[in-house]
Motif scaffolding. Structure first.
Motif, PDB file in Angstrom:
ATOM      1  N   TRP A  99      31.029  41.493  41.085  1.00  0.00           N
ATOM      2  CA  TRP A  99      31.720  41.978  39.691  1.00  0.00           C
ATOM      3  C   TRP A  99      32.511  43.225  39.736  1.00  0.00           C
ATOM      4  O   TRP A  99      33.221  43.642  39.366  1.00  0.00           O
ATOM      5  N   LEU A 100      31.795  44.434  40.831  1.00  0.00           N
ATOM      6  CA  LEU A 100      32.458  45.659  40.763  1.00  0.00           C
ATOM      7  C   LEU A 100      33.828  45.614  41.461  1.00  0.00           C
ATOM      8  O   LEU A 100      34.546  46.303  41.387  1.00  0.00           O
ATOM      9  N   SER A 101      33.919  44.437  42.549  1.00  0.00           N
ATOM     10  CA  SER A 101      35.179  44.332  43.205  1.00  0.00           C
ATOM     11  C   SER A 101      36.316  44.165  42.089  1.00  0.00           C
ATOM     12  O   SER A 101      37.455  44.526  42.426  1.00  0.00           O
ATOM     13  N   ILE A 102      36.037  43.669  40.849  1.00  0.00           N
ATOM     14  CA  ILE A 102      37.063  43.599  39.969  1.00  0.00           C
ATOM     15  C   ILE A 102      37.731  44.523  39.505  1.00  0.00           C
ATOM     16  O   ILE A 102      38.954  44.813  39.722  1.00  0.00           O
ATOM     17  N   PRO A 103      37.182  45.699  38.925  1.00  0.00           N
ATOM     18  CA  PRO A 103      37.985  46.895  38.642  1.00  0.00           C
ATOM     19  C   PRO A 103      38.246  47.693  39.792  1.00  0.00           C
ATOM     20  O   PRO A 103      39.353  48.218  39.851  1.00  0.00           O
ATOM     21  N   TYR A 104      37.694  47.717  40.872  1.00  0.00           N
ATOM     22  CA  TYR A 104      38.279  48.305  42.021  1.00  0.00           C
ATOM     23  C   TYR A 104      39.570  47.519  42.466  1.00  0.00           C
ATOM     24  O   TYR A 104      40.465  48.485  42.903  1.00  0.00           O
ATOM     25  N   SER A 105      39.532  46.339  42.325  1.00  0.00           N
ATOM     26  CA  SER A 105      40.782  45.613  42.818  1.00  0.00           C
ATOM     27  C   SER A 105      41.751  45.967  41.771  1.00  0.00           C
ATOM     28  O   SER A 105      43.197  46.165  42.146  1.00  0.00           O
TER      29      SER A 105
END
Length: 315
Positions: free
Chosen positions: A29-35
């Motif tokens: 889930w954290l990868s989404i805002p980081y991406s």
């Protein structure tokens, strides 16, 4: 089961990056805002570089420094995000020891360069507002190039000893780094010999760069504000201050979280590890996205040039 965590790591071949300990279940889930942040940083910084290159009226010191900042932000974010996303998506946590040192060097080197660029931009604003008649004659293209070269060389030379000091240390406890990237102190803490030299030099570099650059920025803006408040009308004061607003916003977005991360890393023993890592990643990834957006919105020349590439349907 591999005994990699108990082997003698005097010459380690790989390190293991844990990502964000305590939030492993949320990595996907954290990868989404980081991406999203990374994609916006790449797009917006390349847009700034393209606009300044294509628009001759923007070939001025302020925009040259802005291009330096954009290029620095592109390298800085790319040094961190790809490996972080690989950890989040594929749980591929290994990183070659030499690659770890390279990543460490790029992160700290370009962070120092970014701080130097902020100082150079403060000089440009000081000359433009406090000495407008001499601005173009003093800050020529040759002078801007020399300032940029000094900023780059300062970052390269100051940070160069860090990976060598880390390389020469024996690692006999573990090769696991509780972080999303190879941050200097996170790697140094794994060494099983005396690390005072690495600690003190890292602290010296951080304090030297921050104190010198911030002192110069504060002095510059003190003089700028003195000139602004001496202007005869409120409209003139607001207009002049508006030309500095974007620079002040960018400086705040960069220095405040980085200072918080620096203090919590050394003195915040009660701060949860996952919170420290989140702050450490945010202060490196958020400014590369925000810097071009802030300048694009608050700088009329950039905004107008950008709109010319997207003409309205009725135009």
């Amino acid at each position: 089961m591999s005994d990699s965590n108990t082997t003698d790591f005097t010459n380690p071949s790989t390190f293991i990056l844990l990502g964000i300990p305590g939030l492993e279940a949320a990595h996907a889930w954290l990868s989404i805002p980081y991406s999203i942040v990374y994609a916006m940083a790449i797009l917006s910084n390349f847009t700034i570089l393209f606009i300044v290159k294509m628009e001759p009226s923007l070939h001025e010191p302020m925009y040259y420094f802005l291009c330096m900042l954009a290029a620095t932000d592109l390298v800085l974010s790319t040094s961190i995000l790809p490996k972080m996303l690989v950890i989040f998506w594929f749980n591929s946590r290994e990183i070659d020891f030499d690659a770890c040192l390279v990543q460490m060097y790029f992160i700290h080197c370009f962070t120092a360069m970014e701080s130097g660029i902020f100082m150079a931009m403060a000089l440009d604003r000081y000359m433009a507002i406090c000495h407008p008649l001499r601005h173009s004659t003093i800050l020529t293209n040759a002078v801007v190039a020399k300032i940029g070269l000094v900023v780059v060389l300062r970052g390269i030379i100051l940070i160069l000893p860090l990976p060598f000091l880390v390389r020469w240390r024996p690692y006999c406890f573990t090769n696991i780094i509780a972080h999303t990237y190879c941050e200097h102190m996170a790697v140094v803490k794994l060494a099983c010999s005396d690390t005072h030299l690495s600690n003190y030099y890292g602290l010296f570099v951080a304090l030297f760069v921050a104190s010198v650059d911030l002192a110069f920025i504060v002095v510059s803006y003190t003089q700028i504000l003195r000139v602004i408040f001496s202007l005869p009308t409120k409209e003139a004061r607001l207009k002049t201050f508006g030309t500095c607003g974007s620079h002040l916003c960018v400086i705040s977005c960069s220095y405040i979280p980085s200072l918080f991360s620096f203090l919590t890393h050394r003195f915040g023993q009660n701060v949860p590890l996952y919170f420290h890592i989140l702050v450490a990643t945010v202060y490196l990834l958020l400014p590369p996205m925000l810097n071009p957006i802030i300048y694009g919105v608050r700088t009329k020349q950039i905004w107008k040039t950008l709109l010319r590439f997207f003409p309205s349907k009725g135009g």
